[in-house]
Write an enzyme that holds these catalytic residues in place. Structure first.
Site, mmCIF file in Angstrom:
data_model
loop_
_atom_site.group_PDB
_atom_site.id
_atom_site.type_symbol
_atom_site.label_atom_id
_atom_site.label_comp_id
_atom_site.label_asym_id
_atom_site.label_seq_id
_atom_site.Cartn_x
_atom_site.Cartn_y
_atom_site.Cartn_z
ATOM 1 N N ASN A 224 -43.835 -19.879 -18.320
ATOM 2 C CA ASN A 224 -42.967 -19.463 -19.413
ATOM 3 C C ASN A 224 -42.991 -20.496 -20.525
ATOM 4 O O ASN A 224 -43.191 -21.684 -20.295
ATOM 5 C CB ASN A 224 -41.530 -19.235 -18.911
ATOM 6 C CG ASN A 224 -40.685 -20.491 -18.961
ATOM 7 O OD1 ASN A 224 -40.165 -20.863 -20.014
ATOM 8 N ND2 ASN A 224 -40.557 -21.161 -17.811
ATOM 9 N N SER B 271 -37.324 -29.499 -19.915
ATOM 10 C CA SER B 271 -38.086 -28.311 -20.296
ATOM 11 C C SER B 271 -39.286 -28.729 -21.141
ATOM 12 O O SER B 271 -39.145 -29.520 -22.081
ATOM 13 C CB SER B 271 -37.219 -27.350 -21.109
ATOM 14 O OG SER B 271 -38.025 -26.325 -21.666
ATOM 15 N N LYS C 41 -31.534 -32.788 -14.664
ATOM 16 C CA LYS C 41 -32.741 -32.079 -14.233
ATOM 17 C C LYS C 41 -33.966 -32.763 -14.822
ATOM 18 O O LYS C 41 -34.063 -32.932 -16.038
ATOM 19 C CB LYS C 41 -32.695 -30.611 -14.680
ATOM 20 C CG LYS C 41 -33.814 -29.753 -14.084
ATOM 21 C CD LYS C 41 -33.552 -28.282 -14.315
ATOM 22 C CE LYS C 41 -34.536 -27.397 -13.557
ATOM 23 N NZ LYS C 41 -34.217 -25.969 -13.697
ATOM 24 N N LYS D 7 -29.806 -16.449 -18.142
ATOM 25 C CA LYS D 7 -29.673 -17.374 -19.269
ATOM 26 C C LYS D 7 -28.337 -17.239 -19.983
ATOM 27 O O LYS D 7 -27.731 -18.229 -20.407
ATOM 28 C CB LYS D 7 -30.798 -17.125 -20.285
ATOM 29 C CG LYS D 7 -32.168 -17.647 -19.885
ATOM 30 C CD LYS D 7 -33.193 -17.294 -20.942
ATOM 31 C CE LYS D 7 -34.558 -17.896 -20.640
ATOM 32 N NZ LYS D 7 -34.566 -19.353 -20.815
ATOM 33 N N PHE E 85 -40.347 -20.012 -23.106
ATOM 34 C CA PHE E 85 -39.222 -19.362 -23.767
ATOM 35 C C PHE E 85 -38.689 -20.180 -24.935
ATOM 36 O O PHE E 85 -38.405 -19.642 -25.994
ATOM 37 C CB PHE E 85 -38.078 -19.111 -22.778
ATOM 38 C CG PHE E 85 -38.300 -17.937 -21.874
ATOM 39 C CD1 PHE E 85 -38.407 -16.660 -22.396
ATOM 40 C CD2 PHE E 85 -38.379 -18.095 -20.500
ATOM 41 C CE1 PHE E 85 -38.606 -15.565 -21.563
ATOM 42 C CE2 PHE E 85 -38.571 -17.008 -19.662
ATOM 43 C CZ PHE E 85 -38.686 -15.743 -20.195
ATOM 44 N N GLY E 86 -38.501 -21.484 -24.729
ATOM 45 C CA GLY E 86 -37.955 -22.315 -25.800
ATOM 46 C C GLY E 86 -36.454 -22.185 -25.970
ATOM 47 O O GLY E 86 -35.945 -22.120 -27.090
ATOM 48 N N PHE E 87 -35.720 -22.136 -24.839
ATOM 49 C CA PHE E 87 -34.250 -22.090 -24.878
ATOM 50 C C PHE E 87 -33.726 -20.917 -25.698
ATOM 51 O O PHE E 87 -32.794 -21.061 -26.502
ATOM 52 C CB PHE E 87 -33.671 -23.402 -25.429
ATOM 53 C CG PHE E 87 -33.672 -24.558 -24.464
ATOM 54 C CD1 PHE E 87 -33.900 -24.386 -23.112
ATOM 55 C CD2 PHE E 87 -33.420 -25.842 -24.926
ATOM 56 C CE1 PHE E 87 -33.890 -25.463 -22.233
ATOM 57 C CE2 PHE E 87 -33.403 -26.933 -24.058
ATOM 58 C CZ PHE E 87 -33.641 -26.738 -22.702
ATOM 59 N N THR F 59 -37.512 -30.321 -9.196
ATOM 60 C CA THR F 59 -37.854 -30.609 -10.576
ATOM 61 C C THR F 59 -37.888 -29.329 -11.411
ATOM 62 O O THR F 59 -37.795 -28.227 -10.876
ATOM 63 C CB THR F 59 -39.268 -31.230 -10.706
ATOM 64 O OG1 THR F 59 -40.236 -30.234 -10.281
ATOM 65 C CG2 THR F 59 -39.423 -32.460 -9.850
ATOM 66 N N ASN F 60 -38.091 -29.531 -12.712
ATOM 67 C CA ASN F 60 -38.350 -28.433 -13.634
ATOM 68 C C ASN F 60 -39.805 -27.983 -13.495
ATOM 69 O O ASN F 60 -40.509 -28.388 -12.559
ATOM 70 C CB ASN F 60 -38.057 -28.898 -15.071
ATOM 71 C CG ASN F 60 -37.566 -27.769 -15.967
ATOM 72 O OD1 ASN F 60 -38.055 -26.652 -15.901
ATOM 73 N ND2 ASN F 60 -36.594 -28.071 -16.818
ATOM 74 N N THR F 61 -40.288 -27.175 -14.421
ATOM 75 C CA THR F 61 -41.663 -26.672 -14.381
ATOM 76 C C THR F 61 -42.662 -27.774 -14.753
ATOM 77 O O THR F 61 -42.303 -28.813 -15.299
ATOM 78 C CB THR F 61 -41.831 -25.494 -15.346
ATOM 79 O OG1 THR F 61 -41.454 -25.934 -16.667
ATOM 80 C CG2 THR F 61 -40.956 -24.331 -14.935
ATOM 81 N N ASN G 232 -40.856 -26.799 -23.145
ATOM 82 C CA ASN G 232 -41.056 -25.791 -24.189
ATOM 83 C C ASN G 232 -40.296 -26.044 -25.480
ATOM 84 O O ASN G 232 -40.315 -25.227 -26.382
ATOM 85 C CB ASN G 232 -40.686 -24.408 -23.629
ATOM 86 C CG ASN G 232 -41.542 -24.051 -22.435
ATOM 87 O OD1 ASN G 232 -42.752 -24.255 -22.458
ATOM 88 N ND2 ASN G 232 -40.924 -23.547 -21.384
ATOM 89 N N THR G 233 -39.585 -27.156 -25.558
ATOM 90 C CA THR G 233 -38.972 -27.596 -26.805
ATOM 91 C C THR G 233 -39.618 -28.917 -27.183
ATOM 92 O O THR G 233 -39.554 -29.883 -26.421
ATOM 93 C CB THR G 233 -37.446 -27.760 -26.652
ATOM 94 O OG1 THR G 233 -36.871 -26.484 -26.336
ATOM 95 C CG2 THR G 233 -36.818 -28.289 -27.935
ATOM 96 N N ALA H 108 -31.325 -22.354 -12.977
ATOM 97 C CA ALA H 108 -31.103 -21.905 -14.346
ATOM 98 C C ALA H 108 -32.324 -21.146 -14.856
ATOM 99 O O ALA H 108 -33.444 -21.374 -14.408
ATOM 100 C CB ALA H 108 -30.832 -23.106 -15.246
ATOM 101 N N GLY H 109 -32.073 -20.246 -15.797
ATOM 102 C CA GLY H 109 -33.165 -19.479 -16.402
ATOM 103 C C GLY H 109 -33.176 -18.033 -15.984
ATOM 104 O O GLY H 109 -33.644 -17.172 -16.727
ATOM 105 N N TYR I 62 -35.987 -19.570 -8.255
ATOM 106 C CA TYR I 62 -35.980 -18.591 -9.342
ATOM 107 C C TYR I 62 -37.239 -17.739 -9.250
ATOM 108 O O TYR I 62 -37.175 -16.542 -8.969
ATOM 109 C CB TYR I 62 -35.846 -19.302 -10.685
ATOM 110 C CG TYR I 62 -36.049 -18.451 -11.938
ATOM 111 C CD1 TYR I 62 -36.266 -17.084 -11.881
ATOM 112 C CD2 TYR I 62 -36.016 -19.027 -13.188
ATOM 113 C CE1 TYR I 62 -36.459 -16.325 -13.023
ATOM 114 C CE2 TYR I 62 -36.202 -18.281 -14.347
ATOM 115 C CZ TYR I 62 -36.424 -16.932 -14.250
ATOM 116 O OH TYR I 62 -36.615 -16.189 -15.384
#
Length: 347
Positions: free
Chosen positions: A111, A173, A207, A66, A113-115, A235-237, A175-176, A62-63, A305
Site C-alpha cells: 500500500n 509509515s 510503532k 482508518k 495510501f499516504g494517511f 513492526t510497520n510495513t 508513504n509520507t 491500524a489501517g 491486518y
C-alpha cells in the site's frame, strides 16, 4: 455456516479492486453475515499490557478501520484489542489511486495510501460514540503538508485522549515523505516529549519500521525508555522486496503480509534484548503458530491486518483459540509465561 459465507465473500472480493473490496468489507461488518463471535478468552489467554486487560493477545492493527466507522462490530470480532486510524489533524485524501495492491501469490499486500483519513475531528466524534468493550486505541499521524509534523501527533492525541484506551505514535509509515526521519533519536525524543505532555492518563505506544539497523534499534529503545513509552509495536510495513512472485511486486509502497514475518520477527527479537518495554508483534501473522512464534520471540501481544484479506474476519478468533491450545501443549499457564522463551532462535 457463517464460515462458508465468509469464504464465498472473500472469493468475490478478491475479484475486484483491492481498495473497493476493503470498503465493501467494512460495510459488510454491519450486516448479519459478519463473523462476530464475541469475546474469545480463557485464563491462559487473558493478558495485561500497559495497564490494559486484554481478553486475548490478538489485536487488530491500524489501517483496517482508518476512520473508526466499524468499531461496534470489530469489538465483537474476537480480538483482544483494536487500533483504528491513522488520524491526522486535518482530513487528507492521501496519495493518488491505485494505491493498494493485492499480492495473492505471496499472501501479501503493498500500500501507498499516504494517511488518507477523515481527519481527527470526525474520527474522534466516532470514538466518542463507540461502546468500548475491549481496549480501543488510535494511531496518530501527521499531515503531509504540515509545517510541524511532530506537533501534529500531540494535537491529535489532545483531541482524542478522553475517548481512547491507548495511542500509537506512527513515525514508521513509508508513504509520507520524510516521516521515517522522525525515528532518529533527537527528532524522536522531541516528538515523544510533546506527545507525553498532553497524554493525560492514556498509555502511549510507538510503532517502528522493520528497515532499521542495530544501532537504530538501540537508539530507539533508549529514547522510548527515557520517554516512558508503554509499548513498542514491532513492526510497520517494509520497503524490502524479497523473493516475491506477484506481478505487483515492484509497486512502490509498504509491503505487508507473509513475506514480512521473518524480518519483523527478527527485529522484534533484537528489540526484546534491548529493552524491558512490552512489545507488540506485527507482520505476517496469519495463523496461531505465527502468533505463538512472535510471543516466544519476545512479544507480549500481536496484531494483524493483511492476514484478514486472505483469512477473513473470523481469523482473529481462530488464532486466539489456536494460541490457547499451543500454550497448553507446551505447559504455559499464561501468555506472559511464554514471552521471550525462544528469542535466541531469532537473533
Amino acid at each position: 455456516m457463517k464460515r462458508s459465507i465468509e469464504k464465498m465473500g472473500l472469493a468475490a472480493l478478491r475479484r475486484i479492486d483491492p481498495e473497493m473490496a476493503h470498503g465493501l468489507a467494512l460495510r459488510a461488518l454491519h450486516t448479519p453475515f459478519a463473523a462476530l463471535p464475541g469475546p474469545v478468552t480463557s485464563p491462559r489467554l487473558t493478558t495485561r499490557i500497559a495497564g490494559l486487560t486484554l481478553n486475548n493477545p490478538v489485536g487488530l492493527a491500524a489501517g483496517f478501520d482508518k476512520n473508526a466507522t466499524a468499531i461496534r462490530p470489530l469489538v465483537r470480532a474476537g480480538f483482544g484489542f483494536i487500533e483504528v486510524g491513522a488520524a491526522t489533524p486535518l482530513p487528507q485524501p492521501g496519495n493518488p489511486k491505485p494505491r493498494l495492491f493485492r499480492l495473492t501469490e505471496d499472501r501479501a499486500a503493498i500500500n501507498r495510501f499516504g494517511f488518507n483519513n477523515d481527519g481527527a475531528e470526525a474520527i474522534v466524534r466516532r470514538l466518542a460514540r463507540a461502546h468500548r468493550t475491549i481496549p480501543v486505541g488510535l494511531n496518530l499521524g501527521a499531515n503531509k503538508d504540515s509545517a510541524n509534523r511532530a506537533e501534529d501527533f500531540a494535537r491529535v492525541l489532545q483531541m482524542a485522549r478522553g475517548h481512547i484506551d491507548f495511542a500509537t505514535v506512527n513515525v514508521s509509515s513509508p508513504n509520507t515523505e520524510k516521516l521515517r526521519d522522525l525515528q532518529g533519536p533527537m527528532a524522536l525524543a522531541a516528538l515523544l516529549d510533546g506527545v507525553m505532555q498532553v497524554r493525560g492518563n492514556v498509555p502511549v505506544f510507538l510503532k517502528i519500521a522493520p528497515d532499521l539497523t542495530d544501532q537504530d534499534l538501540a537508539d530507539i529503545a533508549k529514547v522510548a525508555e527515557d520517554a516512558r513509552i508503554s509499548a513498542i509495536i514491532t513492526t510497520n510495513t517494509t520497503l524490502d522486496r524479497i523473493n516475491l512472485r506477484s506481478p505487483h511486486a515492484k509497486e512502490a509502497g509498504g509491503l505487508s503480509g507473509a513475506p514480512l514475518f521473518e524480518k519483523s520477527t527478527h527485529t522484534l527479537a533484537k528489540l526484546h534484548t534491548l529493552t524491558d518495554i512490552p512489545l507488540i508483534g506485527v507482520g505476517g501473522v496469519s495463523t496461531a503458530r505465527d502468533a505463538y512464534s512472535k510471543i516466544r520471540a519476545g512479544a507480549s501481544a500481536v496484531q494483524l491486518y493483511t492476514g484478514l484479506v486472505y483469512g477473513g474476519l473470523s481469523l482473529a478468533a481462530r488464532i486466539a483459540q489456536g494460541l490457547d491450545v499451543l500454550l497448553q501443549q507446551d505447559g504455559f499457564g499464561s501468555v506472559s509465561e511464554a514471552v521471550g522463551t525462544n528469542t535466541k532462535d531469532w537473533l
